[in-house]
Enzyme design. Structure first.
Site, PDB file in Angstrom:
ATOM      1  CG  ASP A  26      -8.415  -0.762   4.929  1.00 24.53           C
ATOM      2  OD1 ASP A  26      -7.306  -0.326   5.298  1.00 24.53           O
ATOM      3  OD2 ASP A  26      -8.560  -1.880   4.406  1.00 24.53           O
ATOM      4  CD  GLU A  30      -1.969   1.158   3.129  1.00 23.62           C
ATOM      5  OE1 GLU A  30      -3.156   0.889   3.338  1.00 23.62           O
ATOM      6  OE2 GLU A  30      -1.126   1.338   4.040  1.00 23.62           O
TER       7      GLU A  30
END
Length: 477
Positions: free
Chosen positions: A355, A105
């Site tokens: 998230d 990420e």
């Protein structure tokens, strides 16, 4: 009068129609350019238009933030670290300081930031580290071809599975790099590398194998330790557990061999991204849905997959409408494919958490670039109004979907991602308040500077019109 892009698109469509096999022609439908920045070429600087700052001020703020996060003090400020070189050049990683690891990420976020800001050295160094250490090459690992989602900063495994949000940002950043700098040789043939990632996401073979796995042939088998790796976050969690009389660690890893099946990162039946490619873990993550990117892949990606990505963009827009609470605008971390909260690891329905911060940003960037889903405006209005009502300087970073606080920490990354909602939200007191709050917030530093910092910088870029679609040279006007 047609734009140059429209003329080029028409010519390209004719050439494709004449040269591609009928089966591929059928899989490449005509695409609408929408009404956003892709069609108009116009990106709004909301800090200039609505707060009265100058273009020079915003450029300075972005560059200053980049320099702090990438080249500032190594102990308190930066997340980017160069660590030697190999035959492909400089190696560098971005670390999640609070968790003491490097994540696909963050590596892909760093590459996206670098290509947007024309920082080729940093881009190539991050890509080199990703390919050298994170790419799974052991044929006995069913995730072969994917990037391990978490690695130690020394290049040893922290996980042997993949997380699709990393692959998505890798692919998009590589396409942009091909268009900005042109393609080089080997791993720096950016277009070929992007095509490879996208093809793998959809066409990865379904493979089953028995743990333990390796990232590379010759590595020691990965076995998760009985106690969590040392990190600031784990030390804090341990102290909180002991204070509350809860067990530590919260679970013990299973070391007995188990069968794992890994397949594509997309679900064909639902035309959407999966939470993970492990087939035993169903569902999706709303913050992984990136219709703004999918539209570009429907134009630039492997030809045989373009129709899939074109459809996925529309599916994701509908999914945002299903998954976001109609009053608060909050979306869960994980969901079923029909938009219901998935069951979490604790056996409870998933709620709005880390998230989830990114979901409003995703639908708002899509609205800015493509202008195809007017519902994004209402969702952005809802989430901004809800959090503004909670106290814009203090709202916590986790909630139930209905709006019950589940944390007492206020996080810059959540402020930043929600501020991107102003690209779609109704202009007014609330929307402008989020712009001002982000502008006035210092660059994240110290332990939590990784996720907060990456979202902070990308959000500044989005809201100043400096996070753009980097098109092929022949499309540029």
């Amino acid at each position: 009068m047609k734009t140059r892009r429209a003329v080029i698109s028409n010519v390209t469509a004719i050439i494709l129609a004449l040269t591609l096999p009928v089966s591929v022609q059928a899989a490449t439908p005509a695409l609408s350019d929408g009404s956003g920045a892709y069609k108009t070429g116009q990106y709004h600087n909301l800090f200039v238009e609505r707060l009265g700052h100058s273009e020079a001020e915003t450029q300075h703020k972005i560059e200053q933030t980049f320099q702090q996060l990438f080249h500032g003090d190594g102990q308190e400020q930066r997340v980017y670290f160069e660590t030697g070189a190999n035959a492909n050049g400089t190696l560098a990683y971005i670390t999640d300081w609070a968790n003491n690891d490097a994540r696909s990420e963050g590596m892909s976020y760093g590459m996206m930031i670098a290509v947007q800001l024309d920082k080729k050295r940093e881009f190539d160094a991050l890509w080199n580290w990703s390919k050298t250490y994170m790419l799974t090459t052991d044929p006995e690992n069913p995730s072969q071809g994917y990037f391990a989602w978490s690695m130690g900063t020394d290049g040893t495994a922290r996980a042997v599975g993949a997380a699709p949000d990393g692959e998505e940002y890798y692919a998009m950043a590589l396409y942009f790099a091909a268009h900005r700098w042109g393609n080089g040789q080997g791993i720096y043939n950016y277009q070929a590398e992007a095509d490879k990632i996208l093809s793998g996401m959809r066409h990865h073979p379904v493979k089953t194998a028995t743990t333990p796995f390796r990232i590379h042939p010759g590595d020691a088998p990965f076995i998760e330790p009985d106690t969590p790796w040392p990190s600031p976050n784990n030390r804090r969690a341990e102290a909180e557990a002991l204070k509350a009389g809860k067990p530590w660690p919260p679970y013990r890893p299973m070391h007995a061999p188990r069968s794992v099946t890994v397949g594509p990162m997309v679900d064909e039946a639902h035309t959407m991204i999966r939470f993970v490619p492990e087939t035993s873990i169903p569902g999706t993550d709303a913050s992984y849905h990136l219709p703004a990117f999918y539209e570009l892949w429907a134009r630039w990606g492997p030809v045989e997959d373009r129709a899939f990505w074109g459809k996925a963009a529309d599916v994701s827009r509908d999914f945002f409408e299903k998954v976001a609470d109609p009053k608060t605008g909050l979306a869960p971390d994980r969901s079923t494919f029909d938009g219901q909260p998935a069951m979490g690891w604790d056996g409870k329905p998933s709620q709005f958490a880390y998230d989830s911060w990114r979901t409003a940003s995703n639908w708002s960037v899509d609205y800015s670039w493509w202008g195809k889903d007017a519902r994004a405006k209402t969702r952005s209005d809802h989430i901004q109004a809800f959090l503004y009502g909670q106290g814009i300087h203090t709202f916590p970073d986790r909630y139930s979907l209905e709006g019950q606080p589940m944390s007492d920490r206020h996080s810059t990354g959540m402020v930043a991602a929600t501020a991107v909602g102003s690209l779609a939200a109704t202009q007014g007191e609330v929307s402008d308040a989020f712009l001002k709050e982000l502008w006035d917030t210092p660059v994240p530093a110290a332990e939590q500077r990784y996720f907060d910092g990456m979202l902070y910088l990308m959000s500044l870029m989005h809201l100043s019109g400096e996070f753009r679609i980097i098109e092929p040279a022949e499309n540029k006007r």
